[in-house]
Scaffold this active site. Structure first.
Site, PDB file in Angstrom:
ATOM      1  N   TYR A  64       0.803  -1.230   0.000  1.00 48.76           N
ATOM      2  CA  TYR A  64       0.000   0.000   0.000  1.00 48.76           C
ATOM      3  C   TYR A  64       0.840   1.288   0.000  1.00 48.76           C
ATOM      4  O   TYR A  64       0.265   2.375  -0.009  1.00 48.76           O
ATOM      5  CB  TYR A  64      -0.946  -0.007   1.216  1.00 48.76           C
ATOM      6  CG  TYR A  64      -1.929  -1.165   1.187  1.00 48.76           C
ATOM      7  CD1 TYR A  64      -2.906  -1.236   0.193  1.00 48.76           C
ATOM      8  CD2 TYR A  64      -1.857  -2.199   2.119  1.00 48.76           C
ATOM      9  CE1 TYR A  64      -3.789  -2.300   0.148  1.00 48.76           C
ATOM     10  CE2 TYR A  64      -2.740  -3.269   2.079  1.00 48.76           C
ATOM     11  CZ  TYR A  64      -3.707  -3.312   1.093  1.00 48.76           C
ATOM     12  OH  TYR A  64      -4.578  -4.370   1.035  1.00 48.76           O
ATOM     13  N   ASN A  69     -12.969   4.289  -0.808  1.00 45.77           N
ATOM     14  CA  ASN A  69     -12.186   3.058  -0.809  1.00 45.77           C
ATOM     15  C   ASN A  69     -12.779   2.220   0.321  1.00 45.77           C
ATOM     16  O   ASN A  69     -12.507   2.471   1.491  1.00 45.77           O
ATOM     17  CB  ASN A  69     -10.710   3.348  -0.555  1.00 45.77           C
ATOM     18  CG  ASN A  69      -9.881   2.059  -0.594  1.00 45.77           C
ATOM     19  OD1 ASN A  69     -10.423   0.954  -0.511  1.00 45.77           O
ATOM     20  ND2 ASN A  69      -8.572   2.206  -0.698  1.00 45.77           N
ATOM     21  N   HIS A  96     -15.461  -6.432  -0.962  1.00 43.64           N
ATOM     22  CA  HIS A  96     -15.643  -7.808  -1.434  1.00 43.64           C
ATOM     23  C   HIS A  96     -16.702  -8.569  -0.642  1.00 43.64           C
ATOM     24  O   HIS A  96     -16.927  -9.745  -0.898  1.00 43.64           O
ATOM     25  CB  HIS A  96     -14.300  -8.548  -1.346  1.00 43.64           C
ATOM     26  CG  HIS A  96     -13.138  -7.727  -1.798  1.00 43.64           C
ATOM     27  ND1 HIS A  96     -13.028  -7.249  -3.083  1.00 43.64           N
ATOM     28  CD2 HIS A  96     -12.055  -7.226  -1.133  1.00 43.64           C
ATOM     29  CE1 HIS A  96     -11.925  -6.530  -3.192  1.00 43.64           C
ATOM     30  NE2 HIS A  96     -11.320  -6.494  -2.018  1.00 43.64           N
ATOM     31  N   HIS A 118      -9.171   1.942  -5.349  1.00 39.68           N
ATOM     32  CA  HIS A 118      -8.335   0.948  -4.657  1.00 39.68           C
ATOM     33  C   HIS A 118      -6.876   1.305  -4.895  1.00 39.68           C
ATOM     34  O   HIS A 118      -6.474   1.552  -6.042  1.00 39.68           O
ATOM     35  CB  HIS A 118      -8.624  -0.465  -5.149  1.00 39.68           C
ATOM     36  CG  HIS A 118     -10.023  -0.878  -4.843  1.00 39.68           C
ATOM     37  ND1 HIS A 118     -10.431  -1.153  -3.562  1.00 39.68           N
ATOM     38  CD2 HIS A 118     -11.113  -0.980  -5.627  1.00 39.68           C
ATOM     39  CE1 HIS A 118     -11.723  -1.432  -3.583  1.00 39.68           C
ATOM     40  NE2 HIS A 118     -12.164  -1.326  -4.816  1.00 39.68           N
ATOM     41  N   ARG A 130     -10.433 -10.915  -4.180  1.00 39.96           N
ATOM     42  CA  ARG A 130     -10.434  -9.444  -4.317  1.00 39.96           C
ATOM     43  C   ARG A 130     -10.928  -8.992  -5.699  1.00 39.96           C
ATOM     44  O   ARG A 130     -11.004  -7.809  -5.984  1.00 39.96           O
ATOM     45  CB  ARG A 130      -9.037  -8.881  -4.070  1.00 39.96           C
ATOM     46  CG  ARG A 130      -8.545  -9.105  -2.656  1.00 39.96           C
ATOM     47  CD  ARG A 130      -7.225  -8.392  -2.408  1.00 39.96           C
ATOM     48  NE  ARG A 130      -6.540  -8.980  -1.270  1.00 39.96           N
ATOM     49  CZ  ARG A 130      -6.761  -8.645   0.003  1.00 39.96           C
ATOM     50  NH1 ARG A 130      -7.613  -7.688   0.291  1.00 39.96           N
ATOM     51  NH2 ARG A 130      -6.100  -9.251   0.976  1.00 39.96           N
TER      52      ARG A 130
HETATM   53  O1  CA2 Z   1      -6.131  -1.668  -2.554  1.00 40.47           O
HETATM   54  C1  CA2 Z   1      -6.994  -1.172  -1.811  1.00 40.47           C
HETATM   55  O2  CA2 Z   1      -7.126   0.024  -1.648  1.00 40.47           O
HETATM   56  C2  CA2 Z   1      -7.925  -2.108  -1.017  1.00 40.47           C
HETATM   57  O3  CA2 Z   1      -9.216  -1.534  -1.007  1.00 40.47           O
HETATM   58  C3  CA2 Z   1      -7.354  -2.177   0.388  1.00 40.47           C
HETATM   59  C4  CA2 Z   1      -8.090  -3.178   1.277  1.00 40.47           C
HETATM   60  C5  CA2 Z   1      -8.207  -4.532   0.606  1.00 40.47           C
HETATM   61  O4  CA2 Z   1      -8.994  -5.404   1.397  1.00 40.47           O
HETATM   62  C6  CA2 Z   1      -8.824  -4.422  -0.777  1.00 40.47           C
HETATM   63  O5  CA2 Z   1      -8.844  -5.712  -1.347  1.00 40.47           O
HETATM   64  C7  CA2 Z   1      -8.019  -3.485  -1.641  1.00 40.47           C
HETATM   65  C8  CA2 Z   1      -7.346  -3.350   2.595  1.00 40.47           C
HETATM   66  C9  CA2 Z   1      -7.265  -2.101   3.399  1.00 40.47           C
HETATM   67  C10 CA2 Z   1      -6.343  -2.368   4.528  1.00 40.47           C
HETATM   68  O6  CA2 Z   1      -5.288  -1.452   4.428  1.00 40.47           O
HETATM   69  C11 CA2 Z   1      -4.146  -1.734   5.108  1.00 40.47           C
HETATM   70  C12 CA2 Z   1      -3.165  -0.774   5.030  1.00 40.47           C
HETATM   71  C13 CA2 Z   1      -1.972  -0.997   5.647  1.00 40.47           C
HETATM   72  C14 CA2 Z   1      -1.756  -2.164   6.359  1.00 40.47           C
HETATM   73  C15 CA2 Z   1      -2.751  -3.120   6.442  1.00 40.47           C
HETATM   74  C16 CA2 Z   1      -3.951  -2.894   5.807  1.00 40.47           C
END
Ligand code: CA2
Length: 151
Positions: free
Chosen positions: A25, A76, A82, A102, A113
């Site tokens: 991320y 987001n 999902h 995303h 995902r």
């Molecule tokens: O890519 C994205 O922005 C997502 O929406 C992020 C979600 C994930 O479940 C989607 O599939 C894609 C996860 C958000 C959690 O964000 C974190 C950030 C840093 C560390 C752990 C989780």
């Protein structure tokens, strides 16, 4: 006159941005995301009201409130993307233009995902462009709100 305010919604766990999993991320924090979105909106003369929560009901309440206070929603939904029919119903219920963002490219990640409950209630999709994707989503959303006339 259309209100010049956008609701920015970040779902569960996005408060961990920049703190965990920077390989997926990036290093920017949630505060950076909110600043990027606020600056992008300001370039079009719009304000941003930002909410992040780990509680689905808090997100639903913010979306419902936006019905009368905002011209569009940038979201987001995190993992709720999902799983959540109720989030999708809230977005379709308020009938505002929606941009789905995303940070990561969900289509290059695990199969679970690949499906988004939000996808077909959103007019704009920005996927896998990192946190800069929030700014592009705002540019595209404002275009829809103003009919391309910035007006
Ligand atoms: O890519 C994205 O922005 C997502 O929406 C992020 C979600 C994930 O479940 C989607 O599939 C894609 C996860 C958000 C959690 O964000 C974190 C950030 C840093 C560390 C752990 C989780």
């Amino acid at each position: 006159m259309t209100t010049r305010r956008l609701l920015l919604v970040n779902g569960p766990n996005l408060n961990l941005l920049g703190i965990r999993e920077p390989d997926v991320y990036g290093h920017e924090t949630l505060a950076d995301v909110e600043r990027i979105a606020t600056d992008a909106a300001a370039r079009h003369g719009f304000e941003v009201e930002a909410v992040q929560s780990n509680h689905e009901g808090v997100l639903l309440d913010a979306i419902h409130a936006a019905r009368t206070t905002c011209a569009g929603i940038v979201i987001n939904p995190g993992g709720l993307t999902h799983t959540s029919v109720v989030l999708r119903d809230a977005l379709s219920g308020v009938a505002l233009p929606v941009a789905e963002v995303h940070i990561s490219n969900v289509y290059e990640r695990e199969e679970f995902r690949h499906h988004s409950y939000v996808h077909d209630v959103a007019a704009v999709h920005v996927i896998g462009e990192g946190v800069a994707g929030y700014a592009r989503a705002i540019d595209l959303l404002v275009d829809i709100i103003t009919g391309g006339a910035e007006g």
